[in-house]
Design an enzyme around this catalytic site. Structure first.
Site, PDB file in Angstrom:
ATOM      1  N   ASP A  17       0.807  -1.227   0.000  1.00 16.67           N
ATOM      2  CA  ASP A  17       0.000   0.000   0.000  1.00 16.67           C
ATOM      3  C   ASP A  17       0.842   1.280   0.000  1.00 16.67           C
ATOM      4  O   ASP A  17       0.357   2.340  -0.354  1.00 16.67           O
ATOM      5  CB  ASP A  17      -0.934   0.014   1.225  1.00 16.67           C
ATOM      6  N   HIS A  18       2.100   1.193   0.396  1.00 17.04           N
ATOM      7  CA  HIS A  18       2.929   2.406   0.496  1.00 17.04           C
ATOM      8  C   HIS A  18       3.634   2.724  -0.829  1.00 17.04           C
ATOM      9  O   HIS A  18       3.493   3.799  -1.377  1.00 17.04           O
ATOM     10  CB  HIS A  18       4.012   2.230   1.575  1.00 17.04           C
ATOM     11  N   ASP A  68       4.025  -1.407  11.417  1.00 15.62           N
ATOM     12  CA  ASP A  68       3.607  -0.057  11.072  1.00 15.62           C
ATOM     13  C   ASP A  68       3.016   0.572  12.326  1.00 15.62           C
ATOM     14  O   ASP A  68       2.252  -0.080  13.053  1.00 15.62           O
ATOM     15  CB  ASP A  68       2.552  -0.085   9.956  1.00 15.62           C
ATOM     16  N   ARG A  87      -0.052  12.782  10.292  1.00 13.69           N
ATOM     17  CA  ARG A  87       1.269  13.355  10.588  1.00 13.69           C
ATOM     18  C   ARG A  87       1.525  14.562   9.696  1.00 13.69           C
ATOM     19  O   ARG A  87       1.246  14.502   8.495  1.00 13.69           O
ATOM     20  CB  ARG A  87       2.373  12.312  10.353  1.00 13.69           C
ATOM     21  N   SER A 113       7.143   6.860  13.041  1.00  8.47           N
ATOM     22  CA  SER A 113       7.028   5.581  12.343  1.00  8.47           C
ATOM     23  C   SER A 113       7.732   4.420  13.065  1.00  8.47           C
ATOM     24  O   SER A 113       8.597   4.611  13.913  1.00  8.47           O
ATOM     25  CB  SER A 113       7.652   5.786  10.973  1.00  8.47           C
ATOM     26  N   ARG A 155       9.523   2.401  11.271  1.00  7.48           N
ATOM     27  CA  ARG A 155      10.548   1.980  10.294  1.00  7.48           C
ATOM     28  C   ARG A 155      11.870   1.654  10.986  1.00  7.48           C
ATOM     29  O   ARG A 155      12.504   2.508  11.593  1.00  7.48           O
ATOM     30  CB  ARG A 155      10.725   3.043   9.194  1.00  7.48           C
TER      31      ARG A 155
HETATM   32  C1  MIC Z   1       4.257   6.236   8.342  1.00  3.55           C
HETATM   33  O1  MIC Z   1       3.084   6.603   8.394  1.00  3.55           O
HETATM   34  O2  MIC Z   1       5.212   6.958   8.718  1.00  3.55           O
HETATM   35  C2  MIC Z   1       4.569   4.862   7.782  1.00  3.55           C
HETATM   36  C3  MIC Z   1       5.216   5.055   6.469  1.00  3.55           C
HETATM   37  O3  MIC Z   1       3.380   4.156   7.578  1.00  3.55           O
HETATM   38  C4  MIC Z   1       5.461   4.158   8.798  1.00  3.55           C
HETATM   39  C5  MIC Z   1       6.023   2.896   8.328  1.00  3.55           C
HETATM   40  C6  MIC Z   1       7.195   3.059   7.418  1.00  3.55           C
HETATM   41  O4  MIC Z   1       8.038   3.933   7.633  1.00  3.55           O
HETATM   42  O5  MIC Z   1       7.262   2.285   6.477  1.00  3.55           O
HETATM   43  C7  MIC Z   1       4.801   3.873  10.149  1.00  3.55           C
HETATM   44  O6  MIC Z   1       3.899   4.588  10.527  1.00  3.55           O
HETATM   45  O7  MIC Z   1       5.246   2.979  10.875  1.00  3.55           O
HETATM   46 FE1  SF4 Z   2       0.066   4.755   5.126  1.00  5.13          FE
HETATM   47 FE2  SF4 Z   2       1.408   5.407   7.342  1.00  5.13          FE
HETATM   48 FE3  SF4 Z   2      -0.016   7.225   5.992  1.00  5.13          FE
HETATM   49 FE4  SF4 Z   2      -1.261   5.329   7.307  1.00  5.13          FE
HETATM   50  S1  SF4 Z   2       0.022   6.936   8.200  1.00  5.13           S
HETATM   51  S2  SF4 Z   2      -1.731   6.032   5.252  1.00  5.13           S
HETATM   52  S3  SF4 Z   2       0.107   3.600   7.023  1.00  5.13           S
HETATM   53  S4  SF4 Z   2       1.797   6.164   5.266  1.00  5.13           S
END
Ligand code: MIC
Ligand code: SF4
Length: 615
Positions: free
Chosen positions: A66-67, A121, A381, A535, A537
């Site tokens: 999805d990313h 995530d 965010r 995140s 990550r």
């Molecule tokens: C995000 O919203 O920052 C992400 C991308 O979904 C991350 C995961 C990632 O960095 O792949 C998260 O929230 O954990």
């Molecule tokens: Fe995707 Fe993270 Fe954004 Fe949710 S907050 S839509 S999981 S990138």
């Protein structure tokens, strides 16, 4: 009163493998389900493969894409094939690109009240809207959970948010969580589970609840939880999954560490101002702000209910000529239902740009705003640079205020649009799981497909017993994982390629960091409070480690990042406020007898040959 009287305690007790449920002590809990997404998933499956296990040991594990759906080169497409083949090989469900955002799809199709879910995530707590104990974790922890190892965590304290009253017009679930963020801040949930109760619960649908639990991640909490009640049952009936419903409620007289009361009737539409989800103000105070872009979607606000509301508000109206409105539905179920009931046509006719069903602009996968532009987003965010435009100003709002901004070109109270229409929840969602591939009958016949973008995990040198470190970077409070290792369309495709992605460590906060680290030998970083928020990550720990970062000193750490640092052999050291002031960028730090001290969980002495001693 026992810890097991509230909902969190009941679920933890039912899954307890090791330890005792005493807040602050470590326990091991059984994980029923796991989820991964593509941006963290490639590393998770490389880690899982290195464990040498033949098949996942959980009752259900799902691998989502999805990313990284923007395919500007071969990298993301190759990663999708790797993930599809590892899912088949190890007995996971695979949700294909185009099926939806992991958290939205998991809520619709897989979440089970009373069970535990661990996801790579940070917004995994979304499933708490269904009464599931759902937590974000680093990929290594998820790989271990898939191999049947308990998840180790410190028993959280539990806060009750007691909801009373009814929401006034134009107020929605997003305003509840924005209100809490304003009250508690992005550090307010550290070490806690936030549980919801009170008579107003019945007015909140499961998607509303999921908006609140989703953005509970921004409080820094372990997770957020709603009971599983009649509202939950109705949602599961509409998803054709009533057979998995079980009631879960806090017991009469359950004791909480603290109680926050919110009378919903006192709320008003709120907006989080840049650059932090807790910089919350009433939208009525911001009507002087002109808006260039509005983005509706993300795992926070992209349910059928939210997007139907958006379509109803857009019907027979036109997007302001100076605003670009983009909409990314949360799942294929949502998009298909909007298409069938005419809502999609209402959106298109208004001038909205319809995007793919995915995370999209939320993680900077396209739709970066113009230079210095103002973007109003229904996301969770708004950290600097996350949109892809370093000087853009990102405001976080609910769908109502977002539509009002799209139509008027300003951040106005959505009441300016007239009377609010009521959206009726569907009795039956459209159920079509054909984009979810089930584990095959003969997984051993599957070959794993590794394109050139997938690089093996590096061998890291063991932590030496004494260290001489150069403090290459001193930063302030609330450093995010987006600051440490950015997302976005340029960097995300390199998530399976550590040497390549490590070049981007601190790319915007400290340009040239990667180069300097490579020549400095062993390196340390100094942070303020809540270092590594955001995140899950693990690349934000692994990539600095790859560059030689052995120690991060900070006044406090965000939970997920703290665990990731440990998993990849970076020592997270908690220092006192006074010491933060004394250490300067460029200092040389020395640590002796490290292994023994860490093993004994003792205080480490950090010396500076040029400066004073720090403890
Ligand atoms: C995000 O919203 O920052 C992400 C991308 O979904 C991350 C995961 C990632 O960095 O792949 C998260 O929230 O954990
Ligand atoms: Fe995707 Fe993270 Fe954004 Fe949710 S907050 S839509 S999981 S990138």
């Amino acid at each position: 009163m026992a810890y097991t009287d509230h909902i969190a305690g009941q679920i933890l007790a039912a899954h307890l493998k090791e330890g005792e449920l005493i807040p602050g002590t470590e326990v091991g809990i059984d994980i029923d389900q796991t989820l991964t997404q593509d941006a963290t998933g490639t590393l998770v499956y490389l880690e899982f493969m290195s464990l040498g296990i033949d098949c996942v040991k959980t009752s259900l594990s799902v691998s989502y894409v999805d990313h990284n759906t923007l395919q500007t080169g071969y990298e993301n497409a190759d990663d999708h094939l790797f993930l599809q083949s590892t899912a088949a090989r190890y007995g996971l469900y695979f949700s294909r690109p185009g099926n939806g955002i992991c958290h939205q799809v998991h809520l619709e199709r897989f979440g089970v009240p009373g069970q535990t879910l661990l996801g790579s995530d940070s917004h995994t707590p979304t499933a708490g809207g269904l009464g599931m104990l759902a937590m974000g974790a680093g990929g290594m922890d998820v790989a271990l959970a898939m191999s049947g190892v308990p998840f180790y965590m410190k028993v959280p304290r539990v806060t009750l948010v007691r909801l009373t009253g009814g929401m006034p017009p134009w107020v929605g679930a997003k305003d509840v969580i924005l209100y809490l963020l304003k009250k508690l801040s992005v550090k307010g949930g550290l070490g806690k589970i936030i549980e919801y109760g009170g008579p107003a619960l019945k007015s909140l649908s499961v998607p509303d609840r999921a908006t609140i639990t989703n953005m509970g991640a921004e409080l820094g909490a372990w997770t957020s939880l709603f009971p599983s009640d009649e509202v939950t049952r109705q949602f599961l009936i509409a998803q054709g999954r009533e057979d998995i419903w079980t009631p879960i409620n806090a017991r009469e007289g359950a004791l909480y560490d603290d109680i926050i009361k919110i009378d919903l009737s006192t709320l008003e539409p709120l907006v989080a101002c840049p650059p932090s989800p807790d910089a919350v103000k009433p939208v009525r105070e911001l009507s002087h702000i002109k808006v260039n872009q509005v983005a509706i979607g993300s795992c926070t606000n992209s349910s059928y209910h939210d997007l139907k509301l958006v379509a109803d508000l857009l019907r027979n109206r036109k997007v302001h000529p100076e605003v670009s409105l983009v909409i990314s539905p949360g799942s294929r179920q949502v998009l298909s239902m909007l298409a069938r009931d005419g809502s999609l046509a209402d959106m298109i006719d208004s001038g909205a740009r319809i995007l793919e069903v995915a995370c999209g602009p939320c993680i900077g996968m396209g739709q970066a705003p113009s230079s210095g532009g103002v973007s109003v987003r229904t996301f969770n965010r708004n950290f600097t640079g996350r949109s892809g435009t370093p000087d853009a100003k990102i405001y976080l709002a609910g769908p109502q205020a977002a539509v009002a901004a799209a139509l008027t070109g300003r951040l106005v109270h959505p009441g300016e649009l007239g009377a609010q229409q009521k959206v009726v929840h569907p009795k039956r969602f459209l159920i079509d799981d054909s984009m979810i591939i089930c584990p095959p009958k003969h997984p051993d016949k599957i070959t794993i497909r590794m394109g050139p973008n997938i690089k093996p995990l590096p061998e890291l040198e063991p932590m030496p017993d004494s260290l001489r470190l150069k403090l290459l970077l001193k930063v302030k409070d609330n450093i995010t994982t987006d600051d440490i290792l950015p997302g976005g369309a340029k960097v995300l495709p390199m998530r399976s390629n550590l040497p390549a992605i490590s070049e981007f460590v601190f790319a915007s906060k400290a340009p040239g960091f990667a180069e300097k680290a490579k020549i400095a030998g062993h390196v340390a970083i100094l942070g303020g409070k809540n270092y590594g928020q955001g995140s899950s990550r693990e690349h934000a720990a692994l990539a600095p480690r790859y560059l030689g970062v052995m120690v991060v000193l900070a006044q406090s750490f965000a939970r997920l990042h703290h665990a990731n640092l440990i998993n990849f052999g970076v020592l997270p050291l908690v220092i006192k406020y006074e010491d933060y002031g004394q250490i300067e960028q460029g200092d040389i730090l020395e640590i002796m007898g490290l292994r023994k001290t860490v093993a004994k969980n003792d205080e480490l002495v950090v010396d500076s040959p040029i400066r004073d001693q720090f403890r």
